[in-house]
Write an enzyme that holds these catalytic residues in place. Structure first.
Site, PDB file in Angstrom:
ATOM      1  N   LYS A  11       0.894  -1.259   0.249  1.00 18.61           N
ATOM      2  CA  LYS A  11       0.070   0.018   0.083  1.00 18.61           C
ATOM      3  C   LYS A  11       0.776   1.337  -0.022  1.00 18.61           C
ATOM      4  CE  LYS A  11      -4.026  -2.086   2.172  1.00 18.61           C
ATOM      5  NZ  LYS A  11      -5.009  -1.792   3.356  1.00 18.61           N
ATOM      6  N   TYR A  51     -12.055  -2.201  -3.820  1.00 14.53           N
ATOM      7  CA  TYR A  51     -12.919  -2.391  -2.604  1.00 14.53           C
ATOM      8  C   TYR A  51     -14.326  -2.391  -2.659  1.00 14.53           C
ATOM      9  CZ  TYR A  51      -8.255  -2.324  -0.052  1.00 14.53           C
ATOM     10  OH  TYR A  51      -7.283  -2.757   0.451  1.00 14.53           O
ATOM     11  N   ASN A 114      -2.302   0.419   6.705  1.00 10.55           N
ATOM     12  CA  ASN A 114      -1.748  -0.636   7.148  1.00 10.55           C
ATOM     13  C   ASN A 114      -0.813  -1.556   6.317  1.00 10.55           C
ATOM     14  OD1 ASN A 114      -3.733  -1.711   5.577  1.00 10.55           O
ATOM     15  ND2 ASN A 114      -4.991  -2.763   7.150  1.00 10.55           N
ATOM     16  N   HIS A 117      -2.209  -5.324   1.709  1.00  8.93           N
ATOM     17  CA  HIS A 117      -3.387  -6.000   1.277  1.00  8.93           C
ATOM     18  C   HIS A 117      -3.076  -7.575   0.756  1.00  8.93           C
ATOM     19  CE1 HIS A 117      -7.307  -7.218  -0.367  1.00  8.93           C
ATOM     20  NE2 HIS A 117      -6.701  -8.008  -1.274  1.00  8.93           N
ATOM     21  N   GLU A 128      -9.703 -10.641  -7.452  1.00  6.17           N
ATOM     22  CA  GLU A 128      -8.651  -9.601  -7.396  1.00  6.17           C
ATOM     23  C   GLU A 128      -7.463  -9.638  -8.433  1.00  6.17           C
ATOM     24  OE1 GLU A 128      -9.527  -9.036  -2.699  1.00  6.17           O
ATOM     25  OE2 GLU A 128      -7.562  -9.602  -3.278  1.00  6.17           O
TER      26      GLU A 128
HETATM   27  P1  GDP Z   1      -8.073  -6.716   5.503  1.00  7.21           P
HETATM   28  O1  GDP Z   1      -8.655  -7.899   4.760  1.00  7.21           O
HETATM   29  O2  GDP Z   1      -7.290  -7.398   6.528  1.00  7.21           O
HETATM   30  O3  GDP Z   1      -7.212  -5.470   4.697  1.00  7.21           O
HETATM   31  O4  GDP Z   1      -9.193  -5.914   6.029  1.00  7.21           O
HETATM   32  P2  GDP Z   1     -10.651  -5.769   5.503  1.00  7.21           P
HETATM   33  O5  GDP Z   1     -11.124  -6.296   4.347  1.00  7.21           O
HETATM   34  O6  GDP Z   1     -11.832  -6.042   6.692  1.00  7.21           O
HETATM   35  O7  GDP Z   1     -10.592  -3.898   5.231  1.00  7.21           O
HETATM   36  C1  GDP Z   1      -9.948  -3.543   3.983  1.00  7.21           C
HETATM   37  C2  GDP Z   1      -9.096  -2.364   4.473  1.00  7.21           C
HETATM   38  O8  GDP Z   1      -9.885  -1.338   4.977  1.00  7.21           O
HETATM   39  C3  GDP Z   1      -8.324  -2.568   5.790  1.00  7.21           C
HETATM   40  O9  GDP Z   1      -7.007  -3.304   5.066  1.00  7.21           O
HETATM   41  C4  GDP Z   1      -8.011  -1.140   6.049  1.00  7.21           C
HETATM   42  O10 GDP Z   1      -6.947  -0.252   5.133  1.00  7.21           O
HETATM   43  C5  GDP Z   1      -9.300  -0.632   6.089  1.00  7.21           C
HETATM   44  N1  GDP Z   1      -9.864  -0.795   7.179  1.00  7.21           N
HETATM   45  C6  GDP Z   1     -10.817  -1.667   7.669  1.00  7.21           C
HETATM   46  N2  GDP Z   1     -11.134  -1.335   8.865  1.00  7.21           N
HETATM   47  C7  GDP Z   1     -11.083  -0.200   8.751  1.00  7.21           C
HETATM   48  C8  GDP Z   1     -11.825   0.774   9.864  1.00  7.21           C
HETATM   49  O11 GDP Z   1     -12.337   0.777  10.819  1.00  7.21           O
HETATM   50  N3  GDP Z   1     -11.192   2.238   9.683  1.00  7.21           N
HETATM   51  C9  GDP Z   1     -10.606   2.534   8.674  1.00  7.21           C
HETATM   52  N4  GDP Z   1     -10.155   3.931   8.534  1.00  7.21           N
HETATM   53  N5  GDP Z   1     -10.005   1.632   7.838  1.00  7.21           N
HETATM   54  C10 GDP Z   1     -10.336   0.390   8.028  1.00  7.21           C
HETATM   55 MG    MG Z   2     -10.016  -7.761   2.959  1.00 11.12          MG
END
Ligand code: GDP
Ligand code: MG
Length: 143
Positions: A11, A51, A114, A117, A128
Site C-alpha cells: 500500500k 474495494y 496498514n 493487502h 482480485e
Molecule cells: P484486510 O482484509 O485485513 O485488509 O481488512 P478488511 O478487508 O476488513 O478491510 C480492508 C481495508 O480497509 C483494511 O486493510 C484497512 O486498510 C481498511 N479498514 C478496515 N477497517 C477499517 C476501519 O475501521 N477504519 C479505517 N479507517 N480503515 C479500515
Molecule cells: Mg479484506
C-alpha cells in the site's frame, strides 16, 4: 495443500517508507513466488472498484483516499497455500493486534494505513487477480 495464487498490494504508506524490497523478500523467504508485478498510482475508480465490498462501510471514503494517495505495488504470489500464507505474513488488519514480526506489526501503526493487502480467500484471489492482470501477464514459475 495445493499450489494457489493470491493478490498482494504493497500500500502507499509502505511504498513511501521505501520498504518494497523488505516486504517482497518476506514473500520469497516464505517460498511464495512473484508471478506478476506492477507499480500503479490507482485512480478513485480503480480503488473504489477494488474495494467495492466495503462500499457501505463508514471508512470507505478514507480507504479510497488513502489507496490513491501514492503509488502501490500490485503482485500476484504463487505457492503452496498462498492465500493463508500471505495473510499470516501480513498479520492482523489492525497493526495494534498484529503479531510481532509480521508486515503490519513492523511497518504500520494504524488500521487505516496498514502497509499491505492480501486476498482473504481463493475466490477473492481469483477476482482480485483478474481485476489487475490479464491472463497473459501472469508468468507461472512452477512448471
Ligand atoms: P484486510 O482484509 O485485513 O485488509 O481488512 P478488511 O478487508 O476488513 O478491510 C480492508 C481495508 O480497509 C483494511 O486493510 C484497512 O486498510 C481498511 N479498514 C478496515 N477497517 C477499517 C476501519 O475501521 N477504519 C479505517 N479507517 N480503515 C479500515
Ligand atoms: Mg479484506
Amino acid at each position: 495443500m495445493a499450489v494457489e495464487r493470491t493478490l498482494s498490494i504493497i500500500k502507499p504508506d509502505a511504498v513511501a517508507k521505501n520498504v518494497i524490497g523488505d516486504i517482497v523478500s518476506r514473500f520469497e523467504k516464505a517460498d511464495l513466488k512473484v508471478v506478476a508485478m506492477k507499480m500503479v498510482h490507482l485512480s478513485d475508480e480503480q480503488a473504489g472498484g477494488f474495494y467495492a465490498e466495503h462500499k457501505e462501510r463508514p471508512f470507505f471514503k478514507d480507504l479510497v483516499s488513502f489507496m490513491t494517495s501514492g503509488p502501490v505495488i500490485v503482485q500476484v504470489l504463487e505457492g503452496e497455500d498462498a492465500v493463508a500464507k500471505n495473510r499470516d505474513l501480513m498479520g492482523a488488519t489492525n497493526p495494534k493486534d498484529a503479531e510481532a514480526g509480521t508486515i503490519r506489526a513492523d511497518f504500520a501503526q494504524t488500521i487505516d494505513e496498514n502497509a499491505a493487502h492480501g486476498s482473504d480467500s481463493a475466490e477473492s484471489a481469483a477476482r482480485e487477480v483478474a481485476y489487475f492482470f490479464a491472463d497473459e501477464e501472469l508468468c507461472p514459475r512452477t512448471r
